[in-house]
Design an enzyme around this catalytic site. Sequence first.
Site, PDB file in Angstrom:
ATOM      1  N   THR A 158       0.884  -1.188   0.000  1.00 46.94           N
ATOM      2  CA  THR A 158       0.000   0.000   0.000  1.00 46.94           C
ATOM      3  C   THR A 158       0.916   1.231   0.000  1.00 46.94           C
ATOM      4  OG1 THR A 158      -0.255  -0.095   2.403  1.00 46.94           O
ATOM      5  CG2 THR A 158      -1.986  -1.099   1.077  1.00 46.94           C
ATOM      6  N   LYS A 184       4.256  -6.677   4.020  1.00 47.12           N
ATOM      7  CA  LYS A 184       3.972  -5.292   3.657  1.00 47.12           C
ATOM      8  C   LYS A 184       3.677  -4.541   4.945  1.00 47.12           C
ATOM      9  CE  LYS A 184       0.683  -3.219   3.262  1.00 47.12           C
ATOM     10  NZ  LYS A 184       0.037  -2.218   4.178  1.00 47.12           N
ATOM     11  N   THR A 195       2.841  -5.635  11.569  1.00 45.99           N
ATOM     12  CA  THR A 195       3.363  -6.251  10.350  1.00 45.99           C
ATOM     13  C   THR A 195       3.111  -5.402   9.111  1.00 45.99           C
ATOM     14  OG1 THR A 195       2.229  -7.783   8.937  1.00 45.99           O
ATOM     15  CG2 THR A 195       2.151  -8.261  11.300  1.00 45.99           C
ATOM     16  N   GLU A 282       6.883   4.960   7.191  1.00 46.46           N
ATOM     17  CA  GLU A 282       6.481   6.157   6.448  1.00 46.46           C
ATOM     18  C   GLU A 282       7.400   7.336   6.778  1.00 46.46           C
ATOM     19  OE1 GLU A 282       1.818   4.985   5.699  1.00 46.46           O
ATOM     20  OE2 GLU A 282       2.351   6.121   7.478  1.00 46.46           O
ATOM     21  N   ASN A 405       0.682  10.986   5.570  1.00 41.71           N
ATOM     22  CA  ASN A 405      -0.529  10.718   6.335  1.00 41.71           C
ATOM     23  C   ASN A 405      -1.513  11.867   6.420  1.00 41.71           C
ATOM     24  OD1 ASN A 405      -0.267   7.940   7.227  1.00 41.71           O
ATOM     25  ND2 ASN A 405       1.651   8.698   8.084  1.00 41.71           N
TER      26      ASN A 405
END
Lengths: 410, 410
Positions: A158, A184, A195, A282, A405
């Site tokens: 993603t 992922k 995870t 991120e 985000n």
Amino acid sequence: MAHPVSPLAPKSYPDLPAIEGVRFATAEAGIKYKNRTDVLLMAFEEGTVAAGVLTRSKCSSAAVDWCRAHLPGGKARGLVVNSGNANAFTGVKGRESVELTADYAARALGCSTAEIFLASTGVIGEPLPAEKFAGVLDQAATRLAPTPWIEPAKAIMTTDTYPKLSGAVVEIDGIEVKINGIAKGSGMIAPDMATMLSFVVTDMPVSAEVLQALLARHVQTSFNAITVDSDTSTSDTLLAFATGKAAVEPLTTLDDPRAEVFGAALSDVLFELAIHVVRDGEGATKQVSVHVEGAVSDASAFRIAKSIADSPLVKTAIAGEDANWGRVVMAVGKAGEPADRDKLAIRFGDLLVARNGERAAGYDEAATSAYMKGEELELTVSLGLGDGRATVYTCDLTHGYITINGDYRS
Amino acid sequence: MAHPVSPLAPKSYPDLPAIEGVRFATAEAGIKYKNRTDVLLMAFEEGTVAAGVLTRSKCSSAAVDWCRAHLPGGKARGLVVNSGNANAFTGVKGRESVELTADYAARALGCSTAEIFLASTGVIGEPLPAEKFAGVLDQAATRLAPTPWIEPAKAIMTTDTYPKLSGAVVEIDGIEVKINGIAKGSGMIAPDMATMLSFVVTDMPVSAEVLQALLARHVQTSFNAITVDSDTSTSDTLLAFATGKAAVEPLTTLDDPRAEVFGAALSDVLFELAIHVVRDGEGATKQVSVHVEGAVSDASAFRIAKSIADSPLVKTAIAGEDANWGRVVMAVGKAGEPADRDKLAIRFGDLLVARNGERAAGYDEAATSAYMKGEELELTVSLGLGDGRATVYTCDLTHGYITINGDYRS
């Protein structure tokens, strides 16, 4: 949606070998993303056993509920993963989507729905239009192949900026046994369990009970020891599948000395995948290992390490390459665990910056600043109270996290 | 170090009245900042009582330790606050600095050191050169004045972008009793307790015990109900001083009906100061009230509200003006408190976005997006399990927070 690839991404990806008993195909269902694969169908031969660890969120997704219900059966013939929609907090529609998806997959693979495992990742709260999987899964079932493993790793991404793979080959009874894993995860990453999705396949003949026990043990020092942003997902899913095709005697008890050997290899794969999640956190520009030692217990050490690793002030300081151990002291203090300020010692790498509750006499600002410019940092807190120790792995907190985000859903 | 003033700053500041029995002066000691005041000396007339609530950090600062030791005495003649250096994690030197500072202040004001209260805020881990206070406090003691209250509010600022003041006048026995308060705090803000520093002065004649009880009660819905970044400071200090100069009968028991009246006014002042801290939260562009209702208990509701208010993903979504209630579901789920996904309802303002565990039938994306553009947002989660309720106040998480904290110490 396209964010720059993490500076911590590997320079190349492992070319994982085929594992007898498992084949897969990826496809474009167009759930959310365009011009990329977003569905993974994995098919296991009869006799494959399954084990798993799932999120402890009280608001787990429909797919997680499905896996929780079917893991006790211990048998797997298929796995369907979709990215772009988590099918979480989708009520009755979510349960219907899951049943429909399992039904499509079971028909495509010729097995019962109870042998199908499911995982979804992406936006929470949007209904998942499972009808889109109908022809897609049938068609994918005609293209099943044992390689290349990078394809499933890509299809489940993603906000990940790179695919995550890890493999191990371990000799057991003179035979090479293989373990391949993909994962992922990038944001909404915190124990338990961090995870968000990971799938591991081995050809080791191992009972579902032993596989479950080894998975539960080694998740503690891998996926349960990482945090990106302290946010625990509704969808976290780690599943392990053992096809049993390797020509060795089945492993059916933890007392078997081979459990240690196989477990160590499994642990290596889980650890490498978990570290990839941190390195692709991120906005991450640095990987940080937070070690706590001298705590009253291992559990206490873990909670202190997590308090440090979750602290926005510690993580922004690291992003700024500032050895701000004052913020580390703050994070130790807020953990609520036994700590004696005047016994604390703190090291960045091998550099002692504080001891006995104050700045170390030989503190070298220049050397410490130079150390902080590295991409992989070690931060060690010694409490001086006991023998408890733990390590938590995290990344820094940067403008990239806010950018990713602050405008994710739209 | 100069950051833009918070867009949520008030347009003007209250001109708080003089309170009989207290005078103050500010000065430039040059501890860290240049060309601004960084020391506050407050002098109380004999008979002033003190109460306080201090950080629960296990690594509290030397000044906090000093206050903890002297609060049981209940008597105050002076307060010294310095900004720029927290004197936290400074070991033996820190204790010596505190003793030296109290000594200077006691001599300047002609009282015992046990009647001096101290607070420090700023960098953690740097020794505080208390010698710098020597002439400064003596000189300040010659300039003591009862107004203007904005000066002490300014002298205690660190990363604050505006001074924080609040006052109340309450009629008791036909007499106007005054309560003035100041606060500083912007980052490293989380219960308990989230101030970082606040000082409240009243002329109400009240016993130290009653003042302490009222302070402890009303801190729960003010400073202990806010969070900026989930990081708890080593220096959090809330002190209240009562000079007793108002011409009313002393308040010596909580059974006295006037305790309710006085307590309500005190609560208003504490709440307004706490909200200022949130509105000046590092990088804040929006104030958010997180209401949780229908929990199994008030304590459970509070923990869920805090989980939401602390979530980086919820806070970045709000910064992006995205009504991302999926992340709210995530934060409810990770709190570890009783929650039933399929009974959850979520409102942004009056807009119902989710109910019964899925998106609300009448969900209006346009109306919700328009609501999210506001500066003051209300987010309500209904659990549907019981009567427990709580509210936690926070701000959004923006690039400004990263900028401020990625380069704070240097």
